[in-house]
Design a protein around this motif. Structure first.
Motif, mmCIF file in Angstrom:
data_model
loop_
_atom_site.group_PDB
_atom_site.id
_atom_site.type_symbol
_atom_site.label_atom_id
_atom_site.label_comp_id
_atom_site.label_asym_id
_atom_site.label_seq_id
_atom_site.Cartn_x
_atom_site.Cartn_y
_atom_site.Cartn_z
ATOM 1 N N ILE A 31 0.835 -1.208 0.000
ATOM 2 C CA ILE A 31 0.000 0.000 0.000
ATOM 3 C C ILE A 31 0.868 1.256 0.000
ATOM 4 N N THR B 200 -3.613 3.532 -2.120
ATOM 5 C CA THR B 200 -3.896 2.572 -3.193
ATOM 6 C C THR B 200 -2.956 1.383 -3.046
ATOM 7 N N PHE B 201 -3.292 0.316 -3.735
ATOM 8 C CA PHE B 201 -2.403 -0.832 -3.780
ATOM 9 C C PHE B 201 -1.305 -0.504 -4.776
ATOM 10 N N VAL C 123 -7.547 1.448 -1.551
ATOM 11 C CA VAL C 123 -7.699 0.546 -0.419
ATOM 12 C C VAL C 123 -9.138 0.599 0.096
ATOM 13 N N SER C 124 -9.735 1.765 0.105
ATOM 14 C CA SER C 124 -11.109 1.897 0.599
ATOM 15 C C SER C 124 -12.086 1.065 -0.218
ATOM 16 N N VAL D 92 -4.948 -7.311 -6.852
ATOM 17 C CA VAL D 92 -4.959 -7.214 -5.397
ATOM 18 C C VAL D 92 -4.914 -8.646 -4.876
ATOM 19 N N ALA E 205 -4.185 -4.453 4.210
ATOM 20 C CA ALA E 205 -5.167 -3.370 4.285
ATOM 21 C C ALA E 205 -6.035 -3.494 5.527
#
Length: 87
Positions: free
Chosen positions: A13, A25-26, A33-34, A57, A65
């Motif tokens: 992340i 973000t990844f 991530v949300s 992901v 996360a």
């Protein structure tokens, strides 16, 4: 004014002001991530989440996360208090 720097938040992340307005973000993607945490919260299986993003992901990234969200919640839960408990 100095330019904001990319922040590495974990192995999977990052938060880069040039990507998704600096939202976490990844790494190597524009997957926030949300977005993944919302699916986890709705009970979606991790295998389904991995498949939804064609493997961009991984389960390990999802675990990171969730762990980061847990730490953040522990550190900031008091900010979300809706009422005080009295005994």
């Amino acid at each position: 004014m100095p330019r904001k720097q990319k922040k590495i938040l974990g192995r999977y992340i990052a938060a880069d002001p040039e990507i998704c307005h600096g939202k976490p973000t990844f790494r190597g993607t524009r997957i926030m991530v949300s977005q993944v945490l919302k699916r986890v919260a709705k009970g979606m299986s991790w295998d389904s989440i991995v498949a939804a993003w064609d493997g961009d992901v991984t389960k390990e990234a999802i675990a990171e996360a969730v762990a980061l969200a847990e730490r953040t919640f522990e550190d900031h839960a008091h900010e979300y208090s809706q009422e005080s408990l009295t005994t």
